[in-house]
Design an enzyme around this catalytic site. Structure first.
Site, PDB file in Angstrom:
ATOM      1  N   HIS A  59      -5.469  -0.808  11.841  1.00 12.49           N
ATOM      2  CA  HIS A  59      -4.963  -1.397  10.607  1.00 12.49           C
ATOM      3  C   HIS A  59      -5.863  -2.561  10.207  1.00 12.49           C
ATOM      4  O   HIS A  59      -6.417  -3.255  11.068  1.00 12.49           O
ATOM      5  CB  HIS A  59      -3.529  -1.882  10.823  1.00 12.49           C
ATOM      6  CG  HIS A  59      -2.845  -2.393   9.601  1.00 12.49           C
ATOM      7  ND1 HIS A  59      -2.765  -1.683   8.423  1.00 12.49           N
ATOM      8  CD2 HIS A  59      -2.188  -3.574   9.357  1.00 12.49           C
ATOM      9  CE1 HIS A  59      -2.076  -2.378   7.531  1.00 12.49           C
ATOM     10  NE2 HIS A  59      -1.730  -3.531   8.071  1.00 12.49           N
ATOM     11  N   ASN A  74      -0.420  -9.311   4.894  1.00 11.73           N
ATOM     12  CA  ASN A  74      -0.366  -7.872   5.122  1.00 11.73           C
ATOM     13  C   ASN A  74      -0.246  -7.142   3.784  1.00 11.73           C
ATOM     14  O   ASN A  74      -0.030  -7.753   2.736  1.00 11.73           O
ATOM     15  CB  ASN A  74       0.818  -7.528   6.032  1.00 11.73           C
ATOM     16  CG  ASN A  74       0.589  -6.272   6.844  1.00 11.73           C
ATOM     17  OD1 ASN A  74      -0.311  -5.480   6.556  1.00 11.73           O
ATOM     18  ND2 ASN A  74       1.404  -6.067   7.856  1.00 11.73           N
ATOM     19  N   CYS A 124      -5.054   0.457   3.762  1.00 15.67           N
ATOM     20  CA  CYS A 124      -5.120  -0.942   4.187  1.00 15.67           C
ATOM     21  C   CYS A 124      -6.539  -1.492   4.069  1.00 15.67           C
ATOM     22  O   CYS A 124      -6.742  -2.661   3.734  1.00 15.67           O
ATOM     23  CB  CYS A 124      -4.611  -1.082   5.611  1.00 15.67           C
ATOM     24  SG  CYS A 124      -5.592  -0.193   6.849  1.00 15.67           S
ATOM     25  N   GLN A 181       0.811  -1.210   0.000  1.00 16.01           N
ATOM     26  CA  GLN A 181       0.000   0.000   0.000  1.00 16.01           C
ATOM     27  C   GLN A 181       0.847   1.265   0.000  1.00 16.01           C
ATOM     28  O   GLN A 181       0.330   2.357  -0.249  1.00 16.01           O
ATOM     29  CB  GLN A 181      -0.927   0.011   1.218  1.00 16.01           C
ATOM     30  CG  GLN A 181      -0.197   0.221   2.533  1.00 16.01           C
ATOM     31  CD  GLN A 181      -1.099   0.130   3.740  1.00 16.01           C
ATOM     32  OE1 GLN A 181      -1.567  -0.964   4.087  1.00 16.01           O
ATOM     33  NE2 GLN A 181      -1.363   1.253   4.389  1.00 16.01           N
TER      34      GLN A 181
END
Length: 324
Positions: free
Chosen positions: A271, A291, A139, A133
């Site tokens: 997050h 992630n 996110c 990102q």
């Protein structure tokens, strides 16, 4: 005699410090080269070097404890190492709604409870490549898209990479690079469909909406929903596929390398990540997460987080969509 001993000790300390400094100089240069770091001025580089040294020391001290079996995970001096704690905290990108606005789904009442002991959707080739990102607080878009990509693959067969940039630019219910919430993004996706990432490439910053309906993949979705509770989330992952979960990221998590993370948390979820499975090691249960910080982070972009203790609020904010 005393004076001579003092100067010998002092000379030894200075020699050690000089050796350490030369070693750090070499590591700093190698780190900059590996991560292609360049700075605009000498002052900026000196500041970044000082920050890097502080993070380098933190990582070394932590890993010494991990090597001794006193920590369950290891850290590494990755691409975040020249960022201050304040800068890392500014990357927060999860904006949950008020609790009364959420629609919960309870999986504990489903007839297929409990699920398998181990699940990893990467084994089924239904998880796209790790993405990055950048320093855009998107996110929420990555975890939303990751959920849809995997569930589309599970339901229909092909694994298609979809566009996070579409959500950043076009989803008016969220705030682009300033954060958002996956459940809100699922409403946008259900209404408009999703363009492929090859047709709407990620830029890492917000631009004008360039959505084209003629190039969108239309999704037949029965509903989107939130989940609460790690048992519910685990069941949804096992039987329906990967889904978005929130996490209260502490500075230490930015430097995660391998092992099962089970340590510090931020005061609140900040997050969004993708839960792609779960498992256990030596009686320690964990989540497998993907992630959106690139392949330099963790185990080539993936990590393990301690499960069934609601670590860092990971069991409070599951979000998903049902495709039909």
């Amino acid at each position: 005699m005393y004076s001579e001993t003092f100067f010998l000790v002092l000379a030894f300390i200075l020699a050690c410090n000089a050796t350490t400094l030369r070693s750090l100089d070499s590591e700093w240069k190698l780190w900059k080269s590996n991560y292609e770091k360049k700075y605009t001025s000498q002052i900026d580089e000196e500041f970044r070097r000082k920050t890097w040294e502080s993070n380098w020391k933190m990582v070394q001290e932590h890993n010494q404890l991990a090597d001794q079996g006193k920590k369950s995970y290891w850290m590494k001096v990755n691409h975040f190492a020249d960022k201050t704690e304040k800068e890392l905290k500014s990357m927060s990108c999860f904006h949950p709604p008020a609790s009364e606005e959420r629609t919960f789904k309870n999986y504990q009442d489903r007839s297929y409870q409990p699920g398998p002991s181990n699940v990893d959707w990467r084994d089924e080739k239904c998880v796209t490549a790790v993405k990055d990102q950048g320093y855009c607080g998107s996110c929420w878009a990555f975890s939303t898209v990751g959920t849809i990509e995997s569930r589309y693959c599970i339901k229909y067969g092909p694994l298609v990479e979809l566009s996070e940039q579409q959500l950043v630019d076009c989803d008016s219910s969220n705030d682009g690079c300033c954060g958002g919430f996956p459940s809100s993004a699922f409403f946008h996706v259900t209404e408009y469909g999703m363009m492929k990432s090859s047709n709407y490439k990620y830029k890492g910053y917000a631009t004008e909406c360039r959505f084209k309906n003629s190039k969108a993949l239309q999704l037949n979705a029965s509903k989107s929903y939130d989940l609460i509770g790690e048992d519910n989330i685990a069941s949804a992952v096992a039987f329906d596929g990967p889904l978005s979960v929130a996490f209260a990221v502490h500075t230490h998590f930015y430097f995660y390398d391998k092992g099962i993370y089970d340590e510090a948390c931020a005061p609140a979820a900040n997050h969004a990540i993708l839960a792609v499975g779960y498992g256990s090691e030596e009686y320690e249960q964990y989540w497998i997460i993907k992630n959106s910080w690139g392949q330099y982070w963790g185990e080539k972009g993936y990590g393990k987080i301690r499960r069934n203790v609601n670590l860092c609020e990971i069991g409070d904010w599951g979000s998903a969509i049902d495709l039909i």
